[in-house]
Design an enzyme around this catalytic site. Structure first.
Site, PDB file in Angstrom:
ATOM      1  N   GLY A  89       6.506   3.006   9.523  1.00 49.02           N
ATOM      2  CA  GLY A  89       7.343   3.817  10.408  1.00 49.02           C
ATOM      3  C   GLY A  89       6.497   4.806  11.185  1.00 49.02           C
ATOM      4  O   GLY A  89       6.376   5.968  10.793  1.00 49.02           O
ATOM      5  N   GLU A 118      -5.831  -0.483   9.518  1.00 51.41           N
ATOM      6  CA  GLU A 118      -5.048  -1.443  10.295  1.00 51.41           C
ATOM      7  C   GLU A 118      -5.920  -2.104  11.360  1.00 51.41           C
ATOM      8  O   GLU A 118      -5.903  -3.309  11.524  1.00 51.41           O
ATOM      9  CB  GLU A 118      -3.859  -0.734  10.962  1.00 51.41           C
ATOM     10  CG  GLU A 118      -3.017  -1.700  11.810  1.00 51.41           C
ATOM     11  CD  GLU A 118      -1.823  -1.028  12.478  1.00 51.41           C
ATOM     12  OE1 GLU A 118      -1.796   0.217  12.550  1.00 51.41           O
ATOM     13  OE2 GLU A 118      -0.933  -1.758  12.921  1.00 51.41           O
TER      14      GLU A 118
END
Lengths: 371, 401
Positions: free
Chosen positions: B136, B252
């Site tokens: 999120g 990431e």
């Protein structure tokens, strides 16, 4: 950075310190200003030889240190940073490689100790026109009695003005052979060419040069040997280009951090930041290919020819881009002879042409890859 | 020296024997090639009994997360052992059944920033592949300028009350938990952000899938209306969210670049496809010389990228991503996108089919991956943001903002 062992790290650090302190760009500028025909400074080259750099790849039994091509690549990169003018690449890498790869014991005995110590300057004489193209060799070596008679011309031979030994590619009855020709042999003549990088790229003529049979390096059909030597020359050139590019980048970054316009330091402008980020990325990619190619030589890998063409093509493209951006990002000052940027641009183009431009190596890469 | 003698003298060889035995017992040969690398975002829940058994076995050993500490359910392996495990898995064509955002991003971040209780609670299920995590981060008004996020978490004593909207929530419709950046203070932009772990089953969480140009819906919009989150789910300190969140993005980016796995994604070479569709001249060259040159450039860039990824991995011996991961992401995504565009060009109109008859399966999948691949230079920080990061953090070119 590739993972280095202790000896390689020491060698690189030594080269970096020496180039920065003993052979800065101002030394090259002085050489250029005095228009030395040899294209390098003898005493500087002697210093390099004394540090063992001319013998980095040569076997210990011939006075070398057998540190491998990666080790020599590190030195070429560091001296490339400051545009150090010397026959280290042509002699210490290319000529030594030729002898190591194709030489008989007697030939090695005759030439390697001198090349490794730096007393003898050797060079490879391949191309006969303005573009690298071994397929277009027309020089001839005809059998006569026990030996050969060599005739032909070679263009833009690096260090051709001072070479004591030419390793000449010429057509034989069997294909392309390589011949060890002393610089003082009868029938050898050289003409200097004044080039943008102020280095030696001589036009060399071989007019009926009589050679004994033991002048032949390897076989009369020596195309494969020539290719191996050329791959080492290509990879070594790419290593020099890596140093040149890294330094050009650093100079540009420093300049952008000091120059002010519109009341701002130039490095604050995003348009320039992104161009620098792109250049940084391309140089990192180039470093990966060059280092991998150097390692591939030392490991004698089967895909060495592909790695060599990859490294040289990437080095050419990156150096081209970096040298153009070097001038553009410096603005007017980069156009002045007082500033060093122009030296880097000029040397960049010479190195791009040396041993194959980008399109030569793209073509070779594709053919080697089967398409 | 026999294998067993070797094993006695070399602990790594003993470990290799152990791995081989484990693989023989738990990895059913029918599973070869059945890996779905995108399962974490595609919601592929159906698993054969063999696959389920394989996942359980790997989860119990912690070998899906081989170098994570044993005390939190990881494999506790040394780098050398992990390398052996990897080699043997490759040999057996075994794939890692433990993946997803928990492994790629959250786990490493929790190991670095979470409290002991949080590690004990959240990391073991990640190692066993039991909990699906979603991210999120982005909001409708906070994309590249992520720090302008507004989703707010109010301090209500023993809990936070979360209100707001997140978007591009990967796999949100299948996720069990969400790690989110929320605003705990409006006084400071970056220092007002905190890192929260949210149970997606909490009252007030609503998820709507977003349909993409490729036809797939791997991302969602997620709405939070008066969602109560216990304070124990705050990672690090209040206001430390930006630091933690950025660190997670480095993980990431390293993963998104494809790294050494790129080769596995690549399938047939572009040159082979071109030969098949366009043919060759009498010298065996791809018949379209202009296309051929562009394929060569692409191949060279792909090789340079893989050599760089290899170099970064060798350098990062001490573990943890470095700032150079920003380079990998941009180059990796560029290479993948270029590859997709070249394949499409080679296939011509056959590469632009949507579905149904008249197209080969690999043609249809080329179309979809071309479209899907446009996301890669946008998510996880756009190419432009990556360039900002390189200029600022690596080159020290000062902040222009």
């Amino acid at each position: 950075m590739v993972t280095l062992n202790e000896e390689q790290t020491m060698l690189r650090d030594m080269a970096r310190d020496w180039a920065a302190n003993e052979a800065p760009v101002s030394a090259f500028r002085a050489l250029r200003d005095r228009k030395a025909v040899a294209g390098f400074d003898r005493s500087t080259f002697e210093e390099m030889a004394q540090m063992g750099w001319t013998g980095v790849i040569a076997p210990e039994s011939y006075g070398g240190s057998e540190f491998g091509v990666l080790g020599l690549g590190l030195v070429l990169e560091e001296t490339g940073r400051t545009l150090t003018a010397s026959p280290l690449l042509s002699s210490g890498l290319v000529a030594v490689s030729a002898l190591m790869l194709g030489g008989s014991d007697a030939q090695k005995e005759r030439w390697l100790p001198g090349l490794a110590s730096g007393e003898t300057i050797g060079t490879l004489a391949v191309d006969e026109g303005p573009r690298h193209d071994p397929a277009k060799i027309e020089a001839k070596a005809e059998k006569r009695g026990d030996g050969f008679v060599l005739s032909g011309t070679k263009a833009y031979v690096p260090e051709g003005d001072s070479a004591d030994l030419f390793i000449v590619a010429a057509r034989t009855g069997e294909g392309i052979g390589l011949f060890l020709v002393p610089g003082n042999a009868e029938g050898v003549s050289r003409s200097a060419r004044s080039m943008v990088d102020s280095r030696s790229h001589a036009f060399v003529q071989f007019e009926g040069v009589s050679l004994p049979s033991d002048a032949l390096l390897g076989e009369e059909d020596g195309a494969a040997l020539l290719d191996k030597i050329l791959d080492r020359a290509r990879i070594g050139t790419a290593a020099e280009m890596l140093g040149l590019c890294s330094q050009a980048f650093d100079m540009t970054l420093d300049y952008l951090k000091t120059r002010e316009q519109f009341g701002e330091i130039l490095s604050r402008f995003q348009a320039l930041q992104h161009r620098m980020a792109h250049l940084f990325t391309q140089i990192e990619l180039m470093r990966s290919t060059v280092e991998a190619a150097l390692v591939a030589v030392d490991q004698d890998r089967a895909d060495l020819p592909v790695m060599a063409s990859l490294a040289k093509a990437v080095a050419n493209e990156t150096t081209h881009l970096m040298s153009r951006e070097l001038i553009q990002l410096h603005g007017g000052i980069g156009m002045t002879d007082d500033y060093d940027a122009g030296f880097y641009l000029k040397r960049a183009r010479i190195l791009e042409n040396a041993y194959g431009n980008a399109s030569f190596h793209r073509e070779r890469f594709a053919r080697l890859s089967g398409y | 020296m026999s294998a067993s003698e070797k094993a006695e003298t070399d602990p790594l060889e003993a470990f290799r024997d152990e791995v081989r035995a484990f693989l023989a017992e738990n990895f059913d040969p029918s599973l070869v090639g059945k890996d779905n690398v995108m399962s974490s975002v595609e919601g592929d829940d159906e698993m054969s009994p063999e696959a389920a058994r394989w996942k359980t076995a790997m989860g119990e050993r912690g070998w899906g997360t081989p170098t994570w500490p044993r005390e939190y359910g990881g494999g506790g392996l040394s780098r050398a052992e992990a390398k052996v495990l990897n080699q043997e898995m490759m040999r057996a064509k075994a794939w890692n059944p433990i993946g997803g955002m928990g492994v790629m991003m959250l786990g490493p971040t929790l190991l670095e920033f979470a409290s002991e209780e949080q590690k004990q609670r959240h990391i073991p299920p990640i190692c066993r592949g039991e909990i699906r995590w979603c991210q999120g981060y982005s909001e409708p008004g906070a994309g590249s300028d992520l720090a302008s996020l507004k989703c707010k978490a109010e301090d209500k004593g023993d809990h936070y009350l979360v209100n707001g909207q997140k978007t591009w929530t990967s796999g949100g419709q299948w996720a069990d938990w969400c790690f989110a950046l929320v605003r705990t203070s409006t006084h400071h932009k970056h220092e007002g952000i905190s890192f929260l772990l949210l149970d997606m089953k909490t009252l007030g969480v609503e998820v709507r899938p977003i349909r993409l140009i490729s036809g797939a819906s791997p991302f969602c919009e997620t709405f939070f209306t008066d969602v109560k989150v216990p304070k124990e789910n705050l990672v690090g300190q209040e206001g430390q969210g930006w630091t933690i969140g950025k660190r997670l993005l480095e993980h990431e980016r390293t993963n998104l670049s494809g790294g050494s796995r790129l080769a596995g994604f690549m399938g047939p070479s572009v040159a082979d496809l071109a030969k098949r569709y366009i043919g060759t001249d009498e010298e065996g060259r791809i018949a379209d010389p202009d296309l051929r040159t562009r394929i060569i450039r692409h191949d060279m860039e792909a090789r340079s990228f893989m050599l760089t990824a290899q170099r970064v991995m060798e350098n990062a011996k001490t573990g943890g991503p470095t700032t150079i991961s920003s380079i990998l992401k941009n180059v990796g995504t560029k290479v993948q996108q270029e590859r997709a565009e070249l394949i499409l060009e080679i296939m011509g109109m056959n590469g632009l089919g949507w579905d149904g008859e008249g197209f080969a399966e690999d043609e249809l999948s080329a179309t979809r991956s071309w479209l899907w691949g446009k996301a890669t230079s946008i998510y996880g920080g756009t190419a432009e943001i990556q360039n900002n990061v390189i200029a600022k953090r690596i080159l020290g070119m000062l902040d222009h903002q």
